[in-house]
Motif scaffolding. Structure first.
Motif, PDB file in Angstrom:
ATOM      1  N   GLY A   1     -46.475  -5.763  39.579  1.00 34.34           N
ATOM      2  CA  GLY A   1     -46.823  -6.790  40.552  1.00 34.34           C
ATOM      3  C   GLY A   1     -47.260  -6.147  41.851  1.00 34.34           C
ATOM      4  N   ASP A   2     -46.506  -6.411  42.933  1.00 38.14           N
ATOM      5  CA  ASP A   2     -46.775  -5.771  44.223  1.00 38.14           C
ATOM      6  C   ASP A   2     -45.769  -4.671  44.525  1.00 38.14           C
ATOM      7  OD1 ASP A   2     -49.027  -7.142  44.846  1.00 38.14           O
ATOM      8  OD2 ASP A   2     -48.069  -8.642  46.111  1.00 38.14           O
ATOM      9  N   THR A   3     -45.033  -4.236  43.516  1.00 42.36           N
ATOM     10  CA  THR A   3     -43.987  -3.236  43.734  1.00 42.36           C
ATOM     11  C   THR A   3     -44.298  -1.955  42.968  1.00 42.36           C
ATOM     12  OG1 THR A   3     -42.323  -4.981  43.988  1.00 42.36           O
ATOM     13  CG2 THR A   3     -41.523  -2.747  43.526  1.00 42.36           C
ATOM     14  N   TRP A   4     -44.260  -0.819  43.683  1.00 44.81           N
ATOM     15  CA  TRP A   4     -44.384   0.486  43.025  1.00 44.81           C
ATOM     16  C   TRP A   4     -42.983   0.966  42.657  1.00 44.81           C
ATOM     17  CZ3 TRP A   4     -48.801   2.592  41.439  1.00 44.81           C
ATOM     18  CH2 TRP A   4     -49.996   2.169  42.023  1.00 44.81           C
ATOM     19  N   GLU A   5     -42.724   1.070  41.349  1.00 49.16           N
ATOM     20  CA  GLU A   5     -41.409   1.463  40.859  1.00 49.16           C
ATOM     21  C   GLU A   5     -41.438   2.921  40.428  1.00 49.16           C
ATOM     22  OE1 GLU A   5     -40.606  -1.250  37.705  1.00 49.16           O
ATOM     23  OE2 GLU A   5     -40.365  -2.986  39.034  1.00 49.16           O
ATOM     24  N   GLU A   6     -40.457   3.703  40.877  1.00 53.42           N
ATOM     25  CA  GLU A   6     -40.407   5.113  40.529  1.00 53.42           C
ATOM     26  C   GLU A   6     -40.035   5.276  39.060  1.00 53.42           C
ATOM     27  OE1 GLU A   6     -38.913   9.295  42.532  1.00 53.42           O
ATOM     28  OE2 GLU A   6     -38.190   7.376  43.294  1.00 53.42           O
ATOM     29  N   ILE A   7     -40.726   6.197  38.372  1.00 48.24           N
ATOM     30  CA  ILE A   7     -40.468   6.431  36.955  1.00 48.24           C
ATOM     31  C   ILE A   7     -40.401   7.932  36.686  1.00 48.24           C
ATOM     32  CG2 ILE A   7     -41.586   4.306  36.173  1.00 48.24           C
ATOM     33  CD1 ILE A   7     -43.989   6.070  35.357  1.00 48.24           C
ATOM     34  N   SER A   8     -39.936   8.263  35.496  1.00 50.53           N
ATOM     35  CA  SER A   8     -39.923   9.648  35.040  1.00 50.53           C
ATOM     36  C   SER A   8     -40.894   9.790  33.870  1.00 50.53           C
ATOM     37  CB  SER A   8     -38.524  10.064  34.590  1.00 50.53           C
ATOM     38  OG  SER A   8     -37.623  10.058  35.679  1.00 50.53           O
ATOM     39  N   LEU A   9     -41.685  10.838  33.912  1.00 50.85           N
ATOM     40  CA  LEU A   9     -42.583  11.160  32.805  1.00 50.85           C
ATOM     41  C   LEU A   9     -42.200  12.526  32.274  1.00 50.85           C
ATOM     42  CD1 LEU A   9     -45.937   9.919  34.338  1.00 50.85           C
ATOM     43  CD2 LEU A   9     -44.646   8.826  32.515  1.00 50.85           C
ATOM     44  N   ASP A  10     -42.106  12.658  30.953  1.00 53.98           N
ATOM     45  CA  ASP A  10     -41.602  13.873  30.332  1.00 53.98           C
ATOM     46  C   ASP A  10     -42.735  14.756  29.812  1.00 53.98           C
ATOM     47  OD1 ASP A  10     -38.972  12.960  30.723  1.00 53.98           O
ATOM     48  OD2 ASP A  10     -39.108  11.752  28.894  1.00 53.98           O
ATOM     49  N   GLY A  11     -42.417  16.016  29.598  1.00 57.08           N
ATOM     50  CA  GLY A  11     -43.330  16.926  28.937  1.00 57.08           C
ATOM     51  C   GLY A  11     -44.179  17.742  29.874  1.00 57.08           C
ATOM     52  N   PHE A  12     -44.745  17.083  30.900  1.00 57.77           N
ATOM     53  CA  PHE A  12     -45.624  17.778  31.823  1.00 57.77           C
ATOM     54  C   PHE A  12     -45.730  16.947  33.091  1.00 57.77           C
ATOM     55  CE2 PHE A  12     -49.998  18.531  33.422  1.00 57.77           C
ATOM     56  CZ  PHE A  12     -49.854  19.869  33.740  1.00 57.77           C
ATOM     57  N   THR A  13     -45.620  17.582  34.258  1.00 56.28           N
ATOM     58  CA  THR A  13     -45.618  16.806  35.497  1.00 56.28           C
ATOM     59  C   THR A  13     -46.575  17.324  36.560  1.00 56.28           C
ATOM     60  OG1 THR A  13     -43.760  18.121  36.334  1.00 56.28           O
ATOM     61  CG2 THR A  13     -43.226  16.050  35.208  1.00 56.28           C
ATOM     62  N   ASP A  14     -47.163  18.505  36.383  1.00 57.44           N
ATOM     63  CA  ASP A  14     -48.020  19.081  37.423  1.00 57.44           C
ATOM     64  C   ASP A  14     -49.459  18.614  37.215  1.00 57.44           C
ATOM     65  OD1 ASP A  14     -48.904  20.463  39.541  1.00 57.44           O
ATOM     66  OD2 ASP A  14     -48.580  22.450  38.712  1.00 57.44           O
ATOM     67  N   TYR A  15     -49.774  17.402  37.688  1.00 54.35           N
ATOM     68  CA  TYR A  15     -51.010  16.735  37.341  1.00 54.35           C
ATOM     69  C   TYR A  15     -52.225  17.170  38.157  1.00 54.35           C
ATOM     70  CZ  TYR A  15     -48.002  13.385  34.951  1.00 54.35           C
ATOM     71  OH  TYR A  15     -47.090  12.796  34.128  1.00 54.35           O
ATOM     72  N   PHE A  16     -52.000  17.789  39.286  1.00 57.20           N
ATOM     73  CA  PHE A  16     -53.097  18.054  40.200  1.00 57.20           C
ATOM     74  C   PHE A  16     -53.147  19.516  40.611  1.00 57.20           C
ATOM     75  CE2 PHE A  16     -52.008  13.649  40.646  1.00 57.20           C
ATOM     76  CZ  PHE A  16     -53.231  13.007  40.727  1.00 57.20           C
ATOM     77  N   TYR A  17     -54.321  19.958  40.987  1.00 54.76           N
ATOM     78  CA  TYR A  17     -54.436  21.250  41.638  1.00 54.76           C
ATOM     79  C   TYR A  17     -55.193  21.036  42.938  1.00 54.76           C
ATOM     80  CZ  TYR A  17     -59.439  21.969  40.877  1.00 54.76           C
ATOM     81  OH  TYR A  17     -60.793  21.858  40.912  1.00 54.76           O
ATOM     82  N   LYS A  18     -54.977  21.917  43.911  1.00 58.30           N
ATOM     83  CA  LYS A  18     -55.620  21.752  45.205  1.00 58.30           C
ATOM     84  C   LYS A  18     -56.848  22.646  45.301  1.00 58.30           C
ATOM     85  CE  LYS A  18     -51.747  20.186  47.967  1.00 58.30           C
ATOM     86  NZ  LYS A  18     -52.001  19.294  49.032  1.00 58.30           N
ATOM     87  N   SER A  19     -57.926  22.081  45.764  1.00 57.77           N
ATOM     88  CA  SER A  19     -59.163  22.816  45.980  1.00 57.77           C
ATOM     89  C   SER A  19     -59.734  22.401  47.321  1.00 57.77           C
ATOM     90  CB  SER A  19     -60.177  22.523  44.865  1.00 57.77           C
ATOM     91  OG  SER A  19     -61.402  23.131  45.135  1.00 57.77           O
TER      92      SER A  19
END
Length: 214
Positions: free
Chosen positions: A21-39
């Motif tokens: 809805g209008d709420t961002w709920e914190e969750i856990s995702l398993d297996g891999f968490t480093d989704y981004f790299y900085k450039s």
């Protein structure tokens, strides 16, 4: 980013939310968490979809999302690529000079310009374009043809976005906002400072611009 019918927000290794809805709920995702790299200080989203499954790709690191678990996968054909360079055109999935066919990346021969990067590709709803400053092309069949704009001819397609009816360009580094009218980019004024076109997103009903805490 999206997966099936859900909308997620991910930043760095520990911040993961799902929109309810209008709420961002914190969750856990398993297996891999480093989704981004900085450039150059910019976070690039390497999550992509083929329309059925959701993937993460960066270099030789590849995952597929199965429920809330990221599982390692191996691609055939093209083995090293970044998810933010994957793009879709007329139902096909491309990355550089490859096309995804039944789970296999096959060589794709383009005519005209051959150095296309997915991050510079955008669409006005009718045509598909590649824009990387002085390199401006439109896709006609299997050929990338030179594109001449009536104004504002040097820009990056990464900053182009759409509200579903119109096509815009937003880049606060140069304090420029434009709306596309035919082949002419016309100056556009907004009531807020839009931080890049890629800061615009939709939940399927409304369009949002998320740049800072406010």
């Amino acid at each position: 980013w999206t997966h099936e019918t859900e909308i997620y927000y991910t930043y760095n290794k520990t911040t993961h939310y799902i929109l309810n809805g209008d709420t961002w709920e914190e969750i856990s995702l398993d297996g891999f968490t480093d989704y981004f790299y900085k450039s150059s200080g910019t976070n690039k989203n390497n999550i992509w979809t083929d329309g059925f499954d959701t993937y993460y790709s960066y270099g030789n690191v590849h995952y597929i999302l199965n429920d809330n678990n990221w599982e390692k996968i191996t691609w055939t054909g093209l083995t090293s690529f970044s998810g933010y360079n994957v793009w879709k055109h007329e139902g096909n999935i491309y990355c550089g000079n490859y096309v995804l066919n039944n789970g296999v990346w096959e060589k794709k021969e383009w005519n005209g310009f051959t150095g296309v990067r997915g991050s510079g590709i955008w669409s006005d709803g009718t045509n598909t374009y590649y824009s990387s400053y002085d390199r401006q092309y439109v896709l006609k069949g299997n050929t990338w043809e030179k594109k001449e704009w009536d104004s504002f001819i040097s820009f990056n397609g990464l900053y182009v976005w759409s509200d579903g009816a119109n096509t815009y360009y937003s880049n606060p580094n140069t304090s420029t906002n434009y709306v596309l009218n035919g082949d002419t980019w016309e100056k556009k004024t907004w009531n807020i400072s839009i931080k890049y076109g890629y800061s615009i997103w939709t939940d399927g009903t409304n369009i949002y611009c998320s740049t800072t805490n406010d």
